[in-house]
Design a protein around this motif. Structure first.
Motif, PDB file in Angstrom:
ATOM      1  N   MET A   1     -21.018 -56.451  18.779  1.00 56.61           N
ATOM      2  CA  MET A   1     -20.784 -55.338  17.869  1.00 56.61           C
ATOM      3  C   MET A   1     -19.476 -54.618  18.199  1.00 56.61           C
ATOM      4  SD  MET A   1     -24.722 -53.940  17.788  1.00 56.61           S
ATOM      5  CE  MET A   1     -24.375 -52.410  16.921  1.00 56.61           C
ATOM      6  N   HIS A   2     -18.660 -55.234  19.069  1.00 55.99           N
ATOM      7  CA  HIS A   2     -17.376 -54.650  19.447  1.00 55.99           C
ATOM      8  C   HIS A   2     -16.274 -55.241  18.562  1.00 55.99           C
ATOM      9  CE1 HIS A   2     -17.403 -58.561  21.226  1.00 55.99           C
ATOM     10  NE2 HIS A   2     -16.165 -58.432  21.659  1.00 55.99           N
ATOM     11  N   GLU A   3     -15.041 -54.770  18.756  1.00 55.84           N
ATOM     12  CA  GLU A   3     -13.918 -55.286  17.979  1.00 55.84           C
ATOM     13  C   GLU A   3     -12.644 -55.205  18.804  1.00 55.84           C
ATOM     14  OE1 GLU A   3     -13.251 -54.856  13.453  1.00 55.84           O
ATOM     15  OE2 GLU A   3     -12.144 -53.179  14.338  1.00 55.84           O
ATOM     16  N   SER A   4     -12.178 -56.366  19.279  1.00 53.39           N
ATOM     17  CA  SER A   4     -10.940 -56.441  20.058  1.00 53.39           C
ATOM     18  C   SER A   4     -10.974 -55.381  21.166  1.00 53.39           C
ATOM     19  CB  SER A   4      -9.731 -56.253  19.134  1.00 53.39           C
ATOM     20  OG  SER A   4      -8.520 -56.358  19.839  1.00 53.39           O
ATOM     21  N   VAL A   5      -9.910 -54.579  21.290  1.00 53.73           N
ATOM     22  CA  VAL A   5      -9.891 -53.495  22.276  1.00 53.73           C
ATOM     23  C   VAL A   5      -9.947 -52.154  21.540  1.00 53.73           C
ATOM     24  CG1 VAL A   5      -8.734 -54.758  24.100  1.00 53.73           C
ATOM     25  CG2 VAL A   5      -7.354 -53.605  22.353  1.00 53.73           C
ATOM     26  N   ALA A   6     -10.550 -52.186  20.337  1.00 53.01           N
ATOM     27  CA  ALA A   6     -10.693 -50.980  19.526  1.00 53.01           C
ATOM     28  C   ALA A   6     -12.103 -50.428  19.658  1.00 53.01           C
ATOM     29  CB  ALA A   6     -10.377 -51.300  18.070  1.00 53.01           C
ATOM     30  N   ASN A   7     -12.405 -49.385  18.875  1.00 50.15           N
ATOM     31  CA  ASN A   7     -13.703 -48.705  18.845  1.00 50.15           C
ATOM     32  C   ASN A   7     -13.945 -47.908  20.124  1.00 50.15           C
ATOM     33  OD1 ASN A   7     -15.598 -51.258  17.000  1.00 50.15           O
ATOM     34  ND2 ASN A   7     -13.785 -50.110  16.443  1.00 50.15           N
TER      35      ASN A   7
ATOM     36  N   ARG B   1      -7.581 -46.093  26.508  1.00 47.58           N
ATOM     37  CA  ARG B   1      -6.868 -46.746  25.416  1.00 47.58           C
ATOM     38  C   ARG B   1      -6.774 -48.253  25.658  1.00 47.58           C
ATOM     39  NH1 ARG B   1      -0.598 -46.610  24.122  1.00 47.58           N
ATOM     40  NH2 ARG B   1      -0.592 -46.955  21.866  1.00 47.58           N
ATOM     41  N   TRP B   2      -7.231 -48.994  24.680  1.00 50.53           N
ATOM     42  CA  TRP B   2      -7.132 -50.447  24.657  1.00 50.53           C
ATOM     43  C   TRP B   2      -7.857 -51.111  25.834  1.00 50.53           C
ATOM     44  CZ3 TRP B   2      -1.183 -50.506  23.390  1.00 50.53           C
ATOM     45  CH2 TRP B   2      -1.010 -49.984  22.086  1.00 50.53           C
ATOM     46  N   MET B   3      -8.972 -50.530  26.226  1.00 48.28           N
ATOM     47  CA  MET B   3      -9.814 -51.111  27.265  1.00 48.28           C
ATOM     48  C   MET B   3     -10.940 -51.899  26.600  1.00 48.28           C
ATOM     49  SD  MET B   3     -10.787 -51.369  30.560  1.00 48.28           S
ATOM     50  CE  MET B   3     -10.000 -50.026  31.463  1.00 48.28           C
ATOM     51  N   HIS B   4     -11.001 -53.202  26.859  1.00 45.29           N
ATOM     52  CA  HIS B   4     -12.039 -54.038  26.270  1.00 45.29           C
ATOM     53  C   HIS B   4     -13.400 -53.590  26.760  1.00 45.29           C
ATOM     54  CE1 HIS B   4     -14.385 -57.625  25.223  1.00 45.29           C
ATOM     55  NE2 HIS B   4     -13.393 -57.945  24.401  1.00 45.29           N
ATOM     56  N   PHE B   5     -14.392 -53.619  25.853  1.00 48.61           N
ATOM     57  CA  PHE B   5     -15.728 -53.154  26.207  1.00 48.61           C
ATOM     58  C   PHE B   5     -16.294 -53.893  27.424  1.00 48.61           C
ATOM     59  CE2 PHE B   5     -17.638 -50.933  22.219  1.00 48.61           C
ATOM     60  CZ  PHE B   5     -16.480 -50.182  22.075  1.00 48.61           C
ATOM     61  N   ALA B   6     -15.963 -55.171  27.577  1.00 51.42           N
ATOM     62  CA  ALA B   6     -16.499 -55.970  28.679  1.00 51.42           C
ATOM     63  C   ALA B   6     -15.923 -55.552  30.023  1.00 51.42           C
ATOM     64  CB  ALA B   6     -16.231 -57.456  28.442  1.00 51.42           C
ATOM     65  N   ASN B   7     -14.855 -54.761  30.010  1.00 49.02           N
ATOM     66  CA  ASN B   7     -14.206 -54.348  31.253  1.00 49.02           C
ATOM     67  C   ASN B   7     -14.461 -52.884  31.605  1.00 49.02           C
ATOM     68  OD1 ASN B   7     -12.992 -56.866  31.752  1.00 49.02           O
ATOM     69  ND2 ASN B   7     -11.332 -56.403  30.325  1.00 49.02           N
ATOM     70  N   VAL B   8     -15.223 -52.195  30.797  1.00 49.41           N
ATOM     71  CA  VAL B   8     -15.496 -50.778  31.078  1.00 49.41           C
ATOM     72  C   VAL B   8     -16.480 -50.655  32.239  1.00 49.41           C
ATOM     73  CG1 VAL B   8     -16.518 -48.655  30.172  1.00 49.41           C
ATOM     74  CG2 VAL B   8     -15.041 -50.046  28.710  1.00 49.41           C
ATOM     75  N   THR B   9     -16.175 -49.760  33.155  1.00 50.95           N
ATOM     76  CA  THR B   9     -17.061 -49.465  34.280  1.00 50.95           C
ATOM     77  C   THR B   9     -17.273 -47.949  34.348  1.00 50.95           C
ATOM     78  OG1 THR B   9     -15.284 -49.159  35.911  1.00 50.95           O
ATOM     79  CG2 THR B   9     -16.115 -51.418  35.577  1.00 50.95           C
TER      80      THR B   9
END
Length: 242
Positions: free
Chosen positions: A23-29, A47-55
């Protein structure tokens, strides 16, 4: 563990789970959560942090009244600042805000009539409980556009953003995540029902309202769902807690 640290872990988990659900989109949202009682201090993805890399630790702590951040190298995405900053500041009770361009919700948002009609339990969940913004003004990078979007929430906990996507708010990460989860399922039901080309069997208003109200009896299910998904995430990749 402090309340802020727990909030960081839960919000980071939501990013990872939304990625898992595609349900994500690139490095947006963007997803955000208020830290202060007045909602002006809030956590959000960089800014421009991919959801899979958020901690938990790389979530950015922002203050909606400190616009000087926008002139620095640490500036968050301008559209996220416009939307999340304004909503948190105006509605401190909206502790968590999730904004995504998920597939089915976005598809429904592009229709001339983007309403979620009460066709089943999931679609009826949002009967009289979602606002609709049909005045798309492009990418919301201005403070004026952010305030306009804020005003369209109308006290509801979900917003269908015409030609754009969806936003939900909640008192906790689990509550907001559950709303987003069911909102995308409801939109999928709508899109698939429309695709048959057959007349829709829309529930009468009184039954739709009764069904929507009955969801309150299952409020704890959202917490249980989120905790079990988070436990599954921990087994697969616990780095979101870092």
């Amino acid at each position: 563990m402090s309340q802020e640290q727990q909030l960081r872990i839960d919000l980071a988990a939501a990013f990872r789970l939304i990625h898992e659900l595609d349900m994500h989109e690139s490095v947006a949202n963007h997803l955000s959560a208020a830290v202060s009682a007045d909602g002006k201090s809030f956590l959000m993805n960089r800014r421009w942090m991919h959801f899979a890399n958020v901690t938990a630790s790389n979530l950015q702590l922002l203050n909606s009244e400190d616009e000087s951040i926008m002139q620095t190298d640490e500036a968050p995405d301008a559209s996220a600042w416009a939307i999340h900053g304004n909503v948190h500041k105006a509605f401190p009770q909206a502790r968590v805000i999730l904004h995504v361009h998920s597939t089915y919700a976005t598809a429904l948002s592009t229709l001339k009539d983007p309403r979620i009609l009460p066709l089943d339990n999931n679609t009826a969940r949002f009967f009289n409980r979602i606002a609709y913004d049909t005045n798309f003004g492009g990418i919301a990078t201005s403070d004026e556009e952010g305030k306009r979007i804020m005003d369209t929430f109308e006290g509801k906990k979900a917003l269908m953003m015409g030609n754009h996507g969806v936003s939900v708010v909640g008192e906790t990460v689990a509550e907001a995540f559950e709303s987003l989860y069911y909102l995308e399922k409801a939109c999928k039901t709508m899109v698939l029902a429309y695709s048959t080309g057959q007349p829709l069997n829309v529930l009468p208003d009184d039954l739709a309202e009764e069904t929507a109200a009955s969801w309150d009896e299952f409020k704890g299910a959202g917490d249980a769902h989120f905790e079990q998904l988070k436990a599954m995430l921990e087994k697969k990749d616990p780095s979101f807690r870092d």
